[in-house]
Design a protein around this motif. Structure first.
Motif, short mmCIF file in Angstrom:
data_model
loop_
_atom_site.label_atom_id
_atom_site.label_comp_id
_atom_site.label_asym_id
_atom_site.label_seq_id
_atom_site.Cartn_x
_atom_site.Cartn_y
_atom_site.Cartn_z
N SER A 53 -8.83 1.85 0.10
CA SER A 53 -8.81 0.63 -0.73
C SER A 53 -7.38 0.27 -1.10
O SER A 53 -6.54 1.14 -1.32
N LYS A 54 -7.13 -1.02 -1.18
CA LYS A 54 -5.79 -1.51 -1.52
C LYS A 54 -5.87 -2.54 -2.63
O LYS A 54 -6.93 -3.10 -2.91
N ASN A 55 -4.72 -2.79 -3.23
CA ASN A 55 -4.57 -3.81 -4.27
C ASN A 55 -5.54 -3.57 -5.43
O ASN A 55 -5.51 -2.52 -6.02
N ASN A 56 -6.37 -4.53 -5.71
CA ASN A 56 -7.26 -4.43 -6.87
C ASN A 56 -8.67 -3.99 -6.50
O ASN A 56 -9.62 -4.33 -7.21
N VAL A 57 -8.82 -3.26 -5.42
CA VAL A 57 -10.14 -2.81 -4.98
C VAL A 57 -10.30 -1.33 -5.35
O VAL A 57 -9.41 -0.53 -5.11
N LEU A 58 -11.45 -1.02 -5.95
CA LEU A 58 -11.77 0.35 -6.37
C LEU A 58 -13.17 0.73 -5.92
O LEU A 58 -14.01 -0.14 -5.69
N VAL A 59 -13.41 2.02 -5.82
CA VAL A 59 -14.76 2.54 -5.63
C VAL A 59 -15.04 3.40 -6.86
O VAL A 59 -14.24 4.25 -7.23
N TYR A 60 -16.18 3.14 -7.50
CA TYR A 60 -16.49 3.82 -8.75
C TYR A 60 -17.98 4.07 -8.83
O TYR A 60 -18.78 3.31 -8.28
N HIS A 61 -18.38 5.13 -9.52
CA HIS A 61 -19.80 5.47 -9.64
C HIS A 61 -20.36 4.88 -10.93
O HIS A 61 -19.74 4.98 -11.99
N THR A 62 -21.53 4.29 -10.83
CA THR A 62 -22.11 3.60 -11.99
C THR A 62 -22.66 4.54 -13.06
O THR A 62 -23.12 4.07 -14.10
N SER A 63 -22.59 5.83 -12.85
CA SER A 63 -22.99 6.76 -13.91
C SER A 63 -21.94 6.80 -15.02
O SER A 63 -22.24 7.23 -16.14
N LYS A 64 -20.74 6.33 -14.74
CA LYS A 64 -19.67 6.30 -15.74
C LYS A 64 -19.88 5.13 -16.69
O LYS A 64 -20.21 4.03 -16.27
N GLU A 65 -19.69 5.36 -17.98
CA GLU A 65 -19.94 4.33 -18.97
C GLU A 65 -18.92 3.20 -18.96
O GLU A 65 -19.22 2.08 -19.34
N GLN A 66 -17.70 3.50 -18.56
CA GLN A 66 -16.67 2.47 -18.46
C GLN A 66 -15.68 2.84 -17.38
O GLN A 66 -15.62 3.99 -16.96
N ILE A 67 -14.91 1.86 -16.95
CA ILE A 67 -13.87 2.13 -15.96
C ILE A 67 -12.55 2.17 -16.70
O ILE A 67 -12.10 1.15 -17.23
N VAL A 68 -11.95 3.34 -16.73
CA VAL A 68 -10.65 3.54 -17.37
C VAL A 68 -9.76 4.26 -16.36
O VAL A 68 -10.12 5.31 -15.85
N LEU A 69 -8.62 3.66 -16.09
CA LEU A 69 -7.68 4.24 -15.13
C LEU A 69 -6.42 4.66 -15.86
O LEU A 69 -5.91 3.92 -16.71
N LYS A 70 -5.93 5.83 -15.55
CA LYS A 70 -4.70 6.31 -16.16
C LYS A 70 -3.54 5.79 -15.32
O LYS A 70 -3.53 5.94 -14.10
N ILE A 71 -2.58 5.19 -15.96
CA ILE A 71 -1.41 4.65 -15.27
C ILE A 71 -0.31 5.70 -15.33
O ILE A 71 0.07 6.16 -16.40
N ARG A 72 0.15 6.08 -14.16
CA ARG A 72 1.26 7.02 -14.09
C ARG A 72 2.40 6.37 -13.32
O ARG A 72 2.18 5.73 -12.30
N SER A 73 3.57 6.54 -13.81
CA SER A 73 4.73 6.06 -13.07
C SER A 73 5.56 7.27 -12.68
O SER A 73 5.64 8.25 -13.41
N ARG A 74 6.11 7.21 -11.52
CA ARG A 74 6.93 8.32 -11.04
C ARG A 74 8.40 7.98 -11.23
O ARG A 74 8.84 6.89 -10.88
N ILE A 75 9.12 8.92 -11.77
CA ILE A 75 10.54 8.72 -12.03
C ILE A 75 11.25 8.49 -10.70
O ILE A 75 11.02 9.21 -9.72
N GLY A 76 12.09 7.48 -10.68
CA GLY A 76 12.84 7.18 -9.46
C GLY A 76 12.17 6.15 -8.58
O GLY A 76 12.79 5.62 -7.68
N LEU A 77 10.91 5.85 -8.86
CA LEU A 77 10.20 4.83 -8.08
C LEU A 77 9.87 3.66 -9.00
O LEU A 77 9.63 3.83 -10.18
N ARG A 78 9.85 2.48 -8.44
CA ARG A 78 9.54 1.30 -9.24
C ARG A 78 8.14 0.80 -8.94
O ARG A 78 7.89 -0.38 -8.88
#
Length: 87
Positions: A53-78
């Motif tokens: 999947s690319k861009n704003n496309v996700l695969v998620y299981h409907t057993s989860k109550e909400q979709i929450v994604l953790k945003i991580r940034s890597r040092i040295g990358l933009r």
């Protein structure tokens, strides 16, 4: 355009492929507010579909109550990387 609660009712206990249409960020987490369902995904293919999947496309299981994604940034990358947040 659908909210996650609606998706969970229409596709109970399944993997779904979605396009994120609207989200908001709080701290280091992205909360998905509105989405378009592309379709269901077979359990055996879910990981492959997610990895391809690319861009704003996700695969998620409907057993989860909400979709929450953790945003991580890597040092040295933009570039910002999304990872599923597990509480």
């Amino acid at each position: 355009m659908m909210k996650w609660e609606e998706v969970r009712k229409v596709f109970p206990n399944q993997f779904v492929k979605i396009e994120v249409l609207k989200s908001h960020v709080e701290d280091d987490k992205e909360y998905i507010d509105e989405m378009a369902v592309i379709g269901t995904v077979d359990e055996l293919q879910a990981t492959d579909e997610l990895l391809s999947s690319k861009n704003n496309v996700l695969v998620y299981h409907t057993s989860k109550e909400q979709i929450v994604l953790k945003i991580r940034s890597r040092i040295g990358l933009r570039r910002v990387f999304r990872n599923e947040y597990r509480a």
